[in-house]
Structures are given as C-alpha cells and as structure tokens.
Motif scaffolding. Structure first.
Motif, PDB file in Angstrom:
ATOM      1  N   THR A 198       0.990  -0.998  -0.006  1.00 11.01           N
ATOM      2  CA  THR A 198      -0.063  -0.078  -0.060  1.00 11.01           C
ATOM      3  C   THR A 198       0.727   1.200  -0.042  1.00 11.01           C
ATOM      4  N   THR A 199       1.910   1.265   0.779  1.00 13.94           N
ATOM      5  CA  THR A 199       2.731   2.374   0.955  1.00 13.94           C
ATOM      6  C   THR A 199       3.605   2.649  -0.226  1.00 13.94           C
ATOM      7  N   ILE A 200       4.074   1.665  -0.982  1.00 12.57           N
ATOM      8  CA  ILE A 200       4.851   1.619  -2.346  1.00 12.57           C
ATOM      9  C   ILE A 200       3.796   2.316  -3.406  1.00 12.57           C
ATOM     10  N   SER A 201       2.687   1.923  -3.462  1.00 19.27           N
ATOM     11  CA  SER A 201       1.541   2.432  -4.359  1.00 19.27           C
ATOM     12  C   SER A 201       1.302   4.017  -4.137  1.00 19.27           C
ATOM     13  N   ASN A 202       1.417   4.403  -2.905  1.00 23.24           N
ATOM     14  CA  ASN A 202       1.299   5.895  -2.335  1.00 23.24           C
ATOM     15  C   ASN A 202       2.473   6.655  -2.964  1.00 23.24           C
ATOM     16  N   VAL A 203       3.652   6.040  -2.694  1.00 19.00           N
ATOM     17  CA  VAL A 203       4.947   6.585  -3.168  1.00 19.00           C
ATOM     18  C   VAL A 203       5.024   6.775  -4.576  1.00 19.00           C
ATOM     19  N   VAL A 204       4.434   5.832  -5.362  1.00 21.01           N
ATOM     20  CA  VAL A 204       4.485   5.919  -6.722  1.00 21.01           C
ATOM     21  C   VAL A 204       3.580   6.979  -7.167  1.00 21.01           C
ATOM     22  N   GLN A 205       2.402   6.993  -6.558  1.00 17.96           N
ATOM     23  CA  GLN A 205       1.308   7.719  -7.033  1.00 17.96           C
ATOM     24  C   GLN A 205       1.860   9.330  -6.836  1.00 17.96           C
ATOM     25  N   GLN A 206       2.718   9.570  -5.874  1.00 15.98           N
ATOM     26  CA  GLN A 206       3.230  11.159  -5.592  1.00 15.98           C
ATOM     27  C   GLN A 206       4.467  11.093  -6.394  1.00 15.98           C
ATOM     28  N   GLY A 207       5.515  10.439  -6.453  1.00 16.33           N
ATOM     29  CA  GLY A 207       6.749  10.588  -7.068  1.00 16.33           C
ATOM     30  C   GLY A 207       6.941  10.131  -8.377  1.00 16.33           C
ATOM     31  N   GLY A 208       5.725   9.329  -8.903  1.00 15.01           N
ATOM     32  CA  GLY A 208       5.947   8.713 -10.174  1.00 15.01           C
ATOM     33  C   GLY A 208       7.050   7.608 -10.396  1.00 15.01           C
ATOM     34  N   ILE A 209       6.788   6.753 -11.593  1.00 17.55           N
ATOM     35  CA  ILE A 209       8.021   5.726 -11.674  1.00 17.55           C
ATOM     36  C   ILE A 209       9.423   6.347 -11.953  1.00 17.55           C
ATOM     37  N   SER A 210       9.171   7.421 -12.562  1.00 15.39           N
ATOM     38  CA  SER A 210      10.758   8.075 -13.054  1.00 15.39           C
ATOM     39  C   SER A 210      11.636   8.364 -11.592  1.00 15.39           C
ATOM     40  N   GLY A 211      10.895   8.643 -10.546  1.00 16.93           N
ATOM     41  CA  GLY A 211      11.678   8.673  -9.401  1.00 16.93           C
ATOM     42  C   GLY A 211      11.951   7.598  -8.712  1.00 16.93           C
ATOM     43  N   TRP A 212      11.486   6.277  -9.354  1.00 13.99           N
ATOM     44  CA  TRP A 212      11.941   4.980  -8.743  1.00 13.99           C
ATOM     45  C   TRP A 212      12.307   4.062  -9.975  1.00 13.99           C
ATOM     46  N   PRO A 213      13.093   4.161 -10.608  1.00 18.93           N
ATOM     47  CA  PRO A 213      13.347   3.360 -12.010  1.00 18.93           C
ATOM     48  C   PRO A 213      13.651   2.034 -11.507  1.00 18.93           C
ATOM     49  N   GLU A 214      13.885   1.682 -10.405  1.00 23.01           N
ATOM     50  CA  GLU A 214      14.445   0.358 -10.022  1.00 23.01           C
ATOM     51  C   GLU A 214      13.063  -0.581  -9.701  1.00 23.01           C
ATOM     52  N   LEU A 215      12.047   0.100  -9.520  1.00 23.45           N
ATOM     53  CA  LEU A 215      10.909  -0.576  -8.844  1.00 23.45           C
ATOM     54  C   LEU A 215      10.270  -1.794  -9.638  1.00 23.45           C
ATOM     55  N   PHE A 216      10.384  -1.484 -11.003  1.00 21.16           N
ATOM     56  CA  PHE A 216       9.416  -2.493 -11.650  1.00 21.16           C
ATOM     57  C   PHE A 216      10.532  -3.695 -11.884  1.00 21.16           C
ATOM     58  N   HIS A 217      11.993  -3.294 -12.074  1.00 18.66           N
ATOM     59  CA  HIS A 217      12.891  -4.556 -12.014  1.00 18.66           C
ATOM     60  C   HIS A 217      12.964  -5.352 -10.800  1.00 18.66           C
ATOM     61  N   THR A 218      12.809  -4.472  -9.721  1.00 18.19           N
ATOM     62  CA  THR A 218      12.793  -5.527  -8.399  1.00 18.19           C
ATOM     63  C   THR A 218      11.544  -6.201  -8.272  1.00 18.19           C
ATOM     64  N   LEU A 219      10.302  -5.664  -8.902  1.00 21.15           N
ATOM     65  CA  LEU A 219       8.986  -6.483  -8.565  1.00 21.15           C
ATOM     66  C   LEU A 219       9.406  -7.677  -9.470  1.00 21.15           C
ATOM     67  N   LEU A 220       9.840  -7.635 -10.810  1.00 20.26           N
ATOM     68  CA  LEU A 220       9.656  -8.506 -11.714  1.00 20.26           C
ATOM     69  C   LEU A 220      10.957  -9.597 -11.286  1.00 20.26           C
ATOM     70  N   HIS A 221      11.929  -9.082 -10.626  1.00 18.66           N
ATOM     71  CA  HIS A 221      12.917 -10.103  -9.793  1.00 18.66           C
ATOM     72  C   HIS A 221      12.350 -10.814  -8.944  1.00 18.66           C
ATOM     73  N   PHE A 222      11.405 -10.155  -7.925  1.00 12.80           N
ATOM     74  CA  PHE A 222      10.838 -10.882  -6.917  1.00 12.80           C
ATOM     75  C   PHE A 222       9.716 -11.961  -7.576  1.00 12.80           C
ATOM     76  N   LEU A 223       8.979 -11.434  -8.748  1.00 15.64           N
ATOM     77  CA  LEU A 223       8.080 -12.681  -9.264  1.00 15.64           C
ATOM     78  C   LEU A 223       8.887 -13.617  -9.764  1.00 15.64           C
ATOM     79  N   ASN A 224      10.299 -13.789 -10.216  1.00 15.33           N
ATOM     80  CA  ASN A 224      11.028 -14.672 -10.708  1.00 15.33           C
ATOM     81  C   ASN A 224      11.815 -15.382  -9.530  1.00 15.33           C
ATOM     82  N   SER A 225      11.566 -14.984  -8.321  1.00 15.97           N
ATOM     83  CA  SER A 225      12.607 -15.361  -7.333  1.00 15.97           C
ATOM     84  C   SER A 225      12.232 -16.759  -6.777  1.00 15.97           C
ATOM     85  N   GLY A 226      11.106 -17.493  -7.038  1.00 18.41           N
ATOM     86  CA  GLY A 226      10.884 -18.667  -6.236  1.00 18.41           C
ATOM     87  C   GLY A 226      10.511 -18.764  -4.739  1.00 18.41           C
TER      88      GLY A 226
END
Length: 887
Positions: free
Chosen positions: A119-147
């Motif tokens: 929930t807090t991550i979503s609020n941060v993205v809503q305020q700062g945009g994804i440009s202010g957190w470029p590693e977010l999607f890479h990390t989420l994708l990594h987590f999905l593939n982590s097993g």
C-alpha cells in the motif's frame, strides 16, 4: 522548525530513538485513558518533527522482526499517512532509504506486513511517479521470478495496488524503457496459475482480471493461455478462486465476446460446471452468464447441444435446498404466514419467500430467481425445442409422491410457469393436461406449492381464455376461475396474495367473459376483505380494480353495487386519515368510480368526497410543520376527486359548493411536489368542465399557475405540464374572458412544443394542439397573429390526434383561423388537408359543416387550374378522405 540528526555514511537508526518510538507505539496500542493517550500522541508528534522520523517507521515496519506484528503495522500506517502529500518534500537520501525498506518488507513472511508495504509503495508511486523510482519494476519482476512465495505474493500485492491507484502507469509506453509494464508482468503472472500455492494462484488471477475491460495487447495476444488458465482454475478447491474465474468469464462475454467465440465450447462447459457449484453465491454469479451470452448476440446455435444439461441445472437451482432451515418444514411457513398474524414492515416490501435478515437464504432466493430468468430467456430463444428433454423431467417431478419430493415438485410447477409463453407452441396442444395437473396442486398441503401453482396457472391465462369459446374450454376456464376464488380465502397469507394476483391476471384476459359469474367473483373478493393484512389488502384491491376495468359498465347494477361498495366503505372507515392503507382503498375507489354512475353508488359519493377533503386539509396542515411529509395522501385524494367529478358531473357541483375545495386546490397547484401539482391540474381541468362558476373569483390565480408550468425546461416535470396544458384548454372553453390576458404567453409556450414534436411525449403534443385550437376558437383575434409561426406544425399535430370531442374543439379553432388568415391558410393548404383527412368521421354536424365550408373557401381561392393541380399532387389517401368535404 524541522530538525534532523547529522550522520556520517548511510542512514542507520539510532538505538535510543528507535526504542523510544517502539515504546510509544506499544503504549499507544494499550487501553489507557484518554488523557494518557493524548500524552503519548503528543510525544509521537514531537518525534515526527525530525526529518528522519519516517525512516524509523520504515525500519520498524520492514526490519524490526522482534517487535509484535501489530505494532509494525501501526508503524506502517503512520508511515503511509506521514508520506501522504509530502513525499516529494523529503530529502532524497531519506526517500531512497524508505524505498529500500519497503521493497525489503515485500518479502516478509507475515502477509499483513507485505500488504502494508504494498500500500505504501503504491502511494509513493502515486506521488513521485515511476521516473523517481526506476528500479521498482525491475525489483518487482525479480521478486516474481525469485521462487520465494513471500516475495511472489508481496510483488503481486504491490502491483495490484499500483494498478488501483495509477492504472495508466502499468499500461503506458513511457513507464519502463519504452515498454508497457503490464505486458511483461502478465506473462509472468500467467505462470502463477499453476503455482502449488493457492494464495498465489488467487492473487495472480485477481490481478489479471483487473485488465479484462481495457484488454492490453499482452492479454489479448495471450488470450488462449489466459483461457487455459481459467479452465484449469475452475477446478480449484478454493471457492474464492472459482469465483474469480466466473467473474473473468462474465466480463469477457460482456466486453470482449469475440475473445471467447473460438473457445466457446470450453467456456460453456466451464460455466455449466460453475452454475451447479455447491457454493450458492458462486452458482448465482455463474447463472448471470446466460443473460450476458444473449446480450452479446453470440449465435444461439452454439448452445443447442448443451440445452438438456443447462435446463437440468437451472431446474435444480430453482428448487429449494434440502438443508434450508427456513423452508424445510411446511408448518414453519404456515405459522409465519398465518392470516391472523399482522404483517411486519418488511412484509410490505415486494415478496420473496426469504428473510431480508438472512443473507444465505436471500442468496438461495436470488439463485432461484436468476435461474428462472435464464430459463425464461432460453424458452424465448429456443421455444419448444427445449421441451423434448425438459418435459419428461417436469412430468416426473409433478407426479412424484411423498413429502420429501415437495421441493422438486414446486420447482417443476415454477418452471412450467416460466416457460409458459416462450414454449407455448409446444405446450398449447397439452394445455388441458397441464391445467388438469396444476389445479389439484392448489389444494396441496405445502404452502409454497399452492402459491406457486397459482402463479403458474395465471401464466396460461391468455390461452385458457382463448379456449373458452367451446364447451370443454369453458369448463376448463370455469375450473381455473373457481380454484382461484377458493384460494383467495386460504388461511395462509402467501397463498392469499398469490391467488389474488393470479385472479387479476385472469381478469385482464377474460374481460367481459367474467360477466356471467360477476356476482360470485365479487362475493369471493369481498368476503376476506375484513381479514386480510396490509400486504394482501393491497393485492386484493388491485384485483378489484382490475375486475372493474375488465367488466366496465357490466358492474353498474344495483345488485353488484350492494355487494361491492359497503364492505369497502366499512374498511375505509376503519382507517385513520393518516393510515397508509387508506391509499390502497382510494386507488381502488378511483377505478370503481369510472364504471359506476348509478343512483345506487351516488348515495356514497358525499361520504367519500367529504373524507377526501378532510384528508387533504389534514395533510396540508401537517406539511406546515413537516414540509417533506409524504404527499401520497394528497395525490390519491385529488385523483379520486378528479374521477368523481368526471363521472358524476352535476351531482358533484353541490358538494364543491359546500366545501373549501377551491382554496385547497389552489394550494395544491402551488405545491413543491410535482406529483401533487400533476393531480391538482388534472382536477382543475375536470372542475372547469363541470362547475367553472365555483372556481371564481380565483380563476386568474389558477391560470397564472397553470401557465407557469409550460415555461422552458418543463420536460423535467412533463406530466405536470401535460395536465396543466389540458386544464388551460378546458378553462379556455368555460371562461374565455378570463383566459384572454394569458393567451400570448400560452401560445409562446405551445409553439416550441409543436415545432419539436418528435422530441416531446405524444400526449403533450396532442394536448398542446387541442389547447391551441380551443384558444383559437374562443379568442380568434388574439391567436390569429401567431398563425404564421405555427400553422403547419399545428396541423401536423392535429393529424395524429385521436378523434373525439377535444379534437372537435381544436378543429373549430382551426376553421376560425383559416377564416381569419386566408393567406397563411393557403400556404399551409396541404397540411390543413392532411389534418382534415385524419378524421375517421366528424360526428358534430356543426363542425362537419364548418369543415366543408373551409374546403369550399379554399377551392374558391384558387383558379380551377391551380385547384386541379393541387388535388392531383395530393397523396391519394388524403385525397380520398377529404372528398366527402368537397361536396
């Protein structure tokens, strides 16, 4: 001023500060007094003045594993609220630290911690945009593939919340190095449909379902993979997952049916499986698929081979379940619905045999209704084709014996009524057999079988009446009518109501065929009137009103009046003027008064008139103290007085004279409630026809109010404007001198209505044309100057107006305008001829003469050559119809 502690190197929490904050959070979670809690909150507020306070909260949420989960969640909540709207004001170093801790928390073992971080991550993205957190999607994708199931679930939770707060972000080309993130994540999430972890299967499906309506390219190109996953998950042990499958297929058939069509066989088989699910909520949702299937206009032939299976499932779902405590024992139903027990408030609502307080039971009722609705659609689409496999099951259930079979028997009876119209071609040859099997069920020991049998028989009313022309058919009709009349006196309220409703349907179809048994019908209807409770009183009054409408003047005989009116009057006198049941009787009397004009009924009019006046006075007094009080009493009373005035003419004049109706009516015409004004203007028009003298000296006030209803934007209260327009016409005929000051204003309102007739209710256009004609007849000099603007549209409207006295009045005005404006009339000759040709026959000799004179004058205006050319160009039907006026 905000403060911070200067540190060397990356930020780390200070043990003393960390422990103080944790202690305060622990204390805040304990049941201290309000004073102590305020002190704790003040200390937390003091710590929040430090720039790195949110860092401490992030650390506690994600890293403080020795702290109770509830306290960590509180820290997360404070963090989320603390970042709200001020995230972009925080120092970049602190932003980075908070983001790292939130990502770390997504992998925590506790689901609540992961959810709070998401929930807090979503609020941060809503305020700062994804440009202010470029590693977010890479990390989420990594987590999905982590097993790691925890990281998998945390990543899905964060993605789901991002899609809720900023749905456009995941489906944007600019969000992730020129790629649409949703297309990448979807491919990964499809794989989780096969996960050994039930929670991950559910989370992944729930996320993918969010994008069905928008259908991104990644979902569309992988639609077969998605559908395969849905069919697999339809067998999931967890009902919540099966429900998500059902929701997905419902959305696909509604918004993207083309996606399903290549796999329609699999889809139908899946929905059949879900429609018979043991979970009633899920089965109910699945049942809605079939109506959406028709709405999507998918060829019905695709469903033909599944009809036997589908109809069997629907029939099964229409039966009450064996474990339903409310319906398991007929004695329970009989006790609850005993006629001697007063109705509760909820009993007065539209009825289903279930309790509003019991969600499970209502789900069963809704599944039953939804299944019946689906069966109705099937019967209308496929007709008698469903009977081949369906009727043997129905017949078997109807013939079953023993108390344990009552549910299946009742469902079979209901199903017969549902398919009565759609499958009538197949059922009609067996109508006598069906009726013969249903009539004994009206005496069945189980209440629900008796009540449902009433309804089902009523669905065949049209065809039962059609067959009554021969001896055998009439005997059948007579049996049904007798059975309904008997059940009206059933001791069970549910059956009473069903019988009255069924009788009303039969009455509508039978009409004058009821005349030979009218006395018996009235006796049966009046006998239980004193015993019926509130709900059934409304239903039986509806049956009485329907009977009156069906037989009309046949009822206007002394013997019938004596049976019908005294019991109704007695019931009427038992209610106070504030009792809602009085409205039911008022509506019933309003129907009766249209048919009864005899001296025998007129003896009751004074009492009824006086009671209505008393009701209106009392309600107007009540409205002074309670402006938003219910106005139904006033509208029903006005409607009854209107019917009484229209039917008894001179007999009502003395009653009006002796009452203060005129002044009360003026108040009603000013009322803020549109329903009251609508009824008031209707009564005003009736009084203007019958006793206009008793409207003096307040006619100008009435006229001001009726004209006011025709101002622009009257569409919002079209029924009020319609009655006001009609009342103006009636007043114009009766008090022409009083109307003259208002003529110009009225015409300025009527002309736009006639010009825009296609966008206005037909009755409003018709009344406008009639009122304009009446004004033209009584005030020709005032109306004549406006004819150039409206002659053609007026004639067009008159040509679609029904024949009658009001149309005669309008044509008197038309003839007057032709005389007053010969040049305008000549330019509108075609339209005038079409209006005249619309008459089937003009019964008034005077008007007929005037119309002939108009046509003769037209002929004289033109040369012989011009007249001949005009007649040759005229529509042949119009030409033929006006020929009789050219003699």
């Amino acid at each position: 001023m905000r403060r911070t502690i200067t540190r060397l190197g990356p930020w780390q929490p200070h043990d003393e500060g960390l422990n103080q904050i944790i202690l305060l959070l622990l204390l805040d979670n304990l049941p201290f007094s309000t004073v102590i809690r305020v002190q704790i909150r003040m200390q937390l507020l003091h710590f929040s003045l430090f720039d790195d306070f949110n860092n401490y909260l992030a650390f506690i949420l994600s890293r403080a594993k020795d702290v109770p989960v509830e306290i960590r969640k509180v820290a997360g909540l404070l963090l989320k609220n603390g970042l709200m709207d001020v995230y972009n004001l925080i120092e970049p170093e602190h932003q980075q630290y908070i983001k790292l801790q939130l990502l770390y928390g997504l992998g925590e073992a506790d689901q609540h911690i992961r959810s709070t971080c998401g929930t807090t991550i979503s609020n941060v993205v809503q305020q700062g945009g994804i440009s202010g957190w470029p590693e977010l999607f890479h990390t989420l994708l990594h987590f999905l593939n982590s097993g790691d199931p925890n990281r998998n679930g945390g990543a899905m939770d964060a993605l789901s919340k991002i899609s809720e707060n900023t749905p456009e972000l995941l489906d944007s080309d600019d969000a992730w190095s020129g790629q649409r993130p949703i297309n990448i994540f979807l491919l990964e999430l499809f794989e989780f449909f096969h996960s050994p972890h039930a929670n991950l299967r559910k989370l992944s499906l729930r996320f993918v379902n969010k994008y069905i309506i928008s259908m991104p390219s990644g979902l569309y190109t992988s639609k077969n993979k998605y559908l395969d996953g849905l069919f697999l998950l339809a067998n999931e042990p967890d009902a919540a997952v099966r429900k998500l499958v059902c929701t997905a297929l419902l959305q696909l058939v509604e918004f993207h049916p083309s996606v399903l069509e290549p796999r329609l066989k699999d889809v139908i088989e899946c929905m059949l499986q879900l429609n018979k699910d043991n979970n009633d909520v899920l089965a109910l949702e699945a049942c809605g698929f079939w109506s959406k299937y028709w709405d999507a206009q998918i060829p019905p032939e695709n469903l033909r081979e599944y009809l036997p299976h589908l109809t069997l499932i629907l029939l099964s779902n229409m039966a009450y379940p064996n474990d339903d405590d409310l319906l398991a024992d007929a004695e329970v139903i009989d006790a609850k619905e005993d006629e001697s027990i007063p109705d509760r408030y909820q009993d007065l609502k539209p009825q289903l045999p279930c309790s509003d307080e019991d969600d499970d039971t209502c789900t069963i009722c809704n599944l039953r209704k939804c299944s019946a609705s689906a069966l109705d659609v099937l019967s209308n689409v496929f007709g008698a084709k469903i009977l081949l496999t369906f009727m043997p099951i129905i017949e078997a259930n109807l013939s079953a014996t023993g108390d344990e079979a009552w549910r299946d028997k009742e469902a079979a009876v209901l199903a017969l009524g549902v398919i009565a119209r759609g499958c009538i071609n197949g059922l009609y040859p067996r109508l006598s057999e069906i009726v013969a099997s249903l009539i004994p069920l009206l005496d069945h020991k189980f209440t629900l079988i008796r009540s449902t049998s009433c309804w089902t028989l009523s669905q065949f009313s049209k065809y039962i009446v059609q067959d009554s022309g021969n001896k055998k058919g009439y005997e059948q009709f007579d049996m049904v009518l007798t059975a309904f009349l008997q059940r009206i006196s059933d001791t069970n309220k549910l059956v009473q109501g069903a019988a009255c409703s069924a009788l009303a349907i039969l009455e509508e179809e039978a009409a004058e065929k009821l005349a030979p048994r009218l006395k018996e019908i009235l006796q049966h209807l009046m006998h239980p009137l004193g015993e019926y409770q509130k709900r059934n009183l409304r239903i039986i009054c509806d049956a009485i009103g329907t009977l009156v409408d069906a037989v009309g003047e046949e009822l206007d005989q002394p013997v019938y009046v004596e049976i019908l009116i005294p019991p109704l009057i007695q019931k009427w006198q038992n209610f106070s003027i504030f009792d809602k049941d009085l409205l039911t009787l008022l509506e019933c009397f309003t129907s009766i008064v249209q048919a009864l004009r005899s001296i025998e009924f007129s003896q009751f009019t004074e009492h009824l008139f006086s009671r209505c006046i008393t009701i209106i006075e009392a309600q107007q007094q009540l409205a002074k103290a309670h402006p938003f009080s219910d106005k139904d009493f006033i509208t029903c009373s006005l409607d009854f007085l209107s019917g009484l005035t229209g039917c008894f003419h001179n007999g009502i004049e003395s009653l009006v004279l002796q009452s203060n109706l005129r002044d009360m009516l003026l108040k009603c015409c000013r009322d803020g409630a549109p329903d009251v004004r609508q009824s008031a203007f209707g009564l005003l028009g009736d009084l203007a026809r019958v006793c206009p003298i008793h409207l003096h000296p307040r006619v100008p006030e009435f006229l001001y109010l009726v004209v006011k209803q025709l101002i622009p934007k009257f569409e919002k209260t079209i029924s009020v404007a319609n009655n006001a327009c009609w009342a103006i016409g009636e007043l114009a005929v009766q008090v022409p001198q009083e109307i003259s000051p208002f003529v110009a204003t009225v015409i300025s309102c009527l002309i736009p209505i006639l010009h825009q007739s296609e966008g206005v209710v037909k009755s409003m256009v018709e009344n406008s044309a009639i009122t304009l004609g009446r004004l033209a007849f009584v005030c020709p000099d005032l109306v004549s100057p406006h004819m150039e603007k409206c002659m053609q549209s007026w004639c067009i409207s008159l040509s679609t107006t029904r024949d009658g006295i009001e149309k005669e009045d309008a044509f008197k005005g038309l003839c007057a305008m032709v005389k007053a404006n010969p040049s305008v009339a000549q330019s509108s000759l075609v339209y005038v001829c079409k209006a005249i040709a619309s008459w089937t026959k003009i019964w008034s000799t005077e008007l007929n003469t005037e119309v002939c004179k108009v046509m003769h004058d037209y002929q004289q205006m033109l040369t012989n050559e011009a007249w001949d050319k005009f007649m040759s160009d005229l529509d042949p039907l119009v030409k033929a119809n006006i020929a009789k006026y050219l003699v």
